[in-house]
Design a protein around this motif. Structure first.
Motif, PDB file in Angstrom:
ATOM      1  N   GLY A  67      46.332  30.647  33.711  1.00 33.15           N
ATOM      2  CA  GLY A  67      45.029  30.793  34.353  1.00 33.15           C
ATOM      3  C   GLY A  67      44.431  32.157  34.087  1.00 33.15           C
ATOM      4  O   GLY A  67      43.236  32.280  33.783  1.00 33.15           O
ATOM      5  N   LEU A  68      45.260  33.197  34.179  1.00 33.25           N
ATOM      6  CA  LEU A  68      44.791  34.546  33.882  1.00 33.25           C
ATOM      7  C   LEU A  68      44.367  34.645  32.418  1.00 33.25           C
ATOM      8  O   LEU A  68      43.312  35.205  32.102  1.00 33.25           O
ATOM      9  CB  LEU A  68      45.880  35.572  34.190  1.00 33.25           C
ATOM     10  CG  LEU A  68      45.557  37.014  33.815  1.00 33.25           C
ATOM     11  CD1 LEU A  68      44.326  37.516  34.557  1.00 33.25           C
ATOM     12  CD2 LEU A  68      46.764  37.908  34.102  1.00 33.25           C
ATOM     13  N   SER A  69      45.164  34.099  31.528  1.00 37.51           N
ATOM     14  CA  SER A  69      44.828  34.101  30.115  1.00 37.51           C
ATOM     15  C   SER A  69      43.489  33.410  29.868  1.00 37.51           C
ATOM     16  O   SER A  69      42.673  33.863  29.049  1.00 37.51           O
ATOM     17  CB  SER A  69      45.934  33.407  29.315  1.00 37.51           C
ATOM     18  OG  SER A  69      45.596  33.320  27.955  1.00 37.51           O
ATOM     19  N   GLU A  89      33.238  35.749  44.976  1.00 32.66           N
ATOM     20  CA  GLU A  89      34.019  35.247  46.109  1.00 32.66           C
ATOM     21  C   GLU A  89      35.502  35.169  45.763  1.00 32.66           C
ATOM     22  O   GLU A  89      36.181  34.189  46.068  1.00 32.66           O
ATOM     23  CB  GLU A  89      33.485  33.877  46.543  1.00 32.66           C
ATOM     24  CG  GLU A  89      32.016  33.899  46.915  1.00 32.66           C
ATOM     25  CD  GLU A  89      31.384  32.523  46.935  1.00 32.66           C
ATOM     26  OE1 GLU A  89      31.905  31.600  46.270  1.00 32.66           O
ATOM     27  OE2 GLU A  89      30.372  32.366  47.622  1.00 32.66           O
ATOM     28  N   ARG A  90      35.992  36.238  45.124  1.00 26.05           N
ATOM     29  CA  ARG A  90      37.405  36.268  44.743  1.00 26.05           C
ATOM     30  C   ARG A  90      38.287  36.273  45.987  1.00 26.05           C
ATOM     31  O   ARG A  90      38.013  36.955  46.949  1.00 26.05           O
ATOM     32  CB  ARG A  90      37.695  37.514  43.889  1.00 26.05           C
ATOM     33  CG  ARG A  90      36.987  37.501  42.546  1.00 26.05           C
ATOM     34  CD  ARG A  90      37.378  38.673  41.671  1.00 26.05           C
ATOM     35  NE  ARG A  90      37.357  39.962  42.346  1.00 26.05           N
ATOM     36  CZ  ARG A  90      36.281  40.744  42.415  1.00 26.05           C
ATOM     37  NH1 ARG A  90      35.142  40.381  41.880  1.00 26.05           N
ATOM     38  NH2 ARG A  90      36.359  41.905  43.031  1.00 26.05           N
ATOM     39  N   ARG A  96      44.589  40.538  43.893  1.00 29.72           N
ATOM     40  CA  ARG A  96      45.917  41.149  43.747  1.00 29.72           C
ATOM     41  C   ARG A  96      46.457  40.910  42.344  1.00 29.72           C
ATOM     42  O   ARG A  96      46.961  41.824  41.696  1.00 29.72           O
ATOM     43  CB  ARG A  96      46.870  40.595  44.799  1.00 29.72           C
ATOM     44  CG  ARG A  96      48.251  41.232  44.749  1.00 29.72           C
ATOM     45  CD  ARG A  96      49.095  40.808  45.962  1.00 29.72           C
ATOM     46  NE  ARG A  96      50.347  41.514  45.963  1.00 29.72           N
ATOM     47  CZ  ARG A  96      51.457  41.067  45.388  1.00 29.72           C
ATOM     48  NH1 ARG A  96      51.473  39.890  44.777  1.00 29.72           N
ATOM     49  NH2 ARG A  96      52.574  41.767  45.426  1.00 29.72           N
ATOM     50  N   LEU A  97      46.364  39.683  41.853  1.00 30.65           N
ATOM     51  CA  LEU A  97      46.825  39.358  40.508  1.00 30.65           C
ATOM     52  C   LEU A  97      46.082  40.192  39.461  1.00 30.65           C
ATOM     53  O   LEU A  97      46.695  40.771  38.563  1.00 30.65           O
ATOM     54  CB  LEU A  97      46.635  37.870  40.211  1.00 30.65           C
ATOM     55  CG  LEU A  97      46.925  37.428  38.783  1.00 30.65           C
ATOM     56  CD1 LEU A  97      48.409  37.567  38.458  1.00 30.65           C
ATOM     57  CD2 LEU A  97      46.453  36.012  38.554  1.00 30.65           C
ATOM     58  N   LEU A  98      44.774  40.272  39.596  1.00 29.76           N
ATOM     59  CA  LEU A  98      43.981  41.030  38.628  1.00 29.76           C
ATOM     60  C   LEU A  98      44.303  42.521  38.688  1.00 29.76           C
ATOM     61  O   LEU A  98      44.330  43.197  37.659  1.00 29.76           O
ATOM     62  CB  LEU A  98      42.490  40.785  38.855  1.00 29.76           C
ATOM     63  CG  LEU A  98      42.014  39.330  38.701  1.00 29.76           C
ATOM     64  CD1 LEU A  98      40.516  39.242  38.938  1.00 29.76           C
ATOM     65  CD2 LEU A  98      42.410  38.740  37.367  1.00 29.76           C
ATOM     66  N   TYR A 106      38.335  44.968  33.815  1.00 23.42           N
ATOM     67  CA  TYR A 106      37.865  44.276  32.610  1.00 23.42           C
ATOM     68  C   TYR A 106      37.095  43.005  32.961  1.00 23.42           C
ATOM     69  O   TYR A 106      36.057  42.715  32.370  1.00 23.42           O
ATOM     70  CB  TYR A 106      39.049  43.947  31.700  1.00 23.42           C
ATOM     71  CG  TYR A 106      38.673  43.117  30.496  1.00 23.42           C
ATOM     72  CD1 TYR A 106      37.911  43.662  29.468  1.00 23.42           C
ATOM     73  CD2 TYR A 106      39.083  41.800  30.388  1.00 23.42           C
ATOM     74  CE1 TYR A 106      37.563  42.900  28.358  1.00 23.42           C
ATOM     75  CE2 TYR A 106      38.739  41.032  29.275  1.00 23.42           C
ATOM     76  CZ  TYR A 106      37.977  41.581  28.276  1.00 23.42           C
ATOM     77  OH  TYR A 106      37.635  40.829  27.183  1.00 23.42           O
ATOM     78  N   LEU A 107      37.613  42.249  33.918  1.00 17.44           N
ATOM     79  CA  LEU A 107      36.982  40.977  34.262  1.00 17.44           C
ATOM     80  C   LEU A 107      35.774  41.117  35.182  1.00 17.44           C
ATOM     81  O   LEU A 107      34.992  40.177  35.300  1.00 17.44           O
ATOM     82  CB  LEU A 107      38.007  40.032  34.902  1.00 17.44           C
ATOM     83  CG  LEU A 107      39.023  39.448  33.929  1.00 17.44           C
ATOM     84  CD1 LEU A 107      40.129  38.715  34.680  1.00 17.44           C
ATOM     85  CD2 LEU A 107      38.356  38.522  32.928  1.00 17.44           C
TER      86      LEU A 107
END
Length: 139
Positions: A67-69, A89-90, A96-98, A106-107
């Motif tokens: 999912g991150l990829s 709306e993260r 935390r993952l990011l 970056y995102l």
């Protein structure tokens, strides 16, 4: 507006000529990440004048490495297309993952619009953002 069925990820799209909003509901994982990538790729191809892609993450569950990829690939594709990516709306788990992976900035950073590869049409309207399409009504 359309719904893309999946066993673990449901996408709801609302679009206009210059803005697309995809609300994500469920897990963005190895089994479902391709659904999001294919949908985003299709939206980019279908809207050549697209300026903003909004991913609504409030309904997002688990996000694994695939999912991150996929999110990173989406960022690369939107950058190439001159489209701003908005992760809205993260959830705390997504943030935390990011953060842990070093991909939050970056995102979520917005590149300078002048350096985004937009056409030099001279149209001053090209630099104005279109309003985000309304969220679909629950139902």
């Amino acid at each position: 507006m359309s719904n893309r069925p999946s066993s673990h990820l449901r996408l709801t799209a609302v679009d206009s000529e210059r803005a697309v909003r995809l609300d994500l509901h469920g897990d963005l994982d190895h089994d479902n990440a391709d659904v999001l990538l294919e949908t985003v790729t299709g939206e980019l191809a279908a809207h050549p004048r697209l300026r903003d892609l909004h991913l609504g993450c409030a309904g997002l569950g688990c996000v694994d490495s695939m999912g991150l990829s996929t999110l990173l690939m989406i960022r690369r594709r939107t950058d190439e297309a001159g489209v701003l990516l908005h992760l809205e709306e993260r959830t705390p788990a997504l943030d935390r993952l990011l953060t842990i992976t070093g991909s939050l900035e970056y995102l979520t950073a917005f590149p300078d619009r002048a350096a985004r590869g937009t056409s030099g049409s001279g149209d001053s309207r090209a630099d104005t953002e279109e309003a985000v399409p309304d969220r679909p009504a629950d139902g």
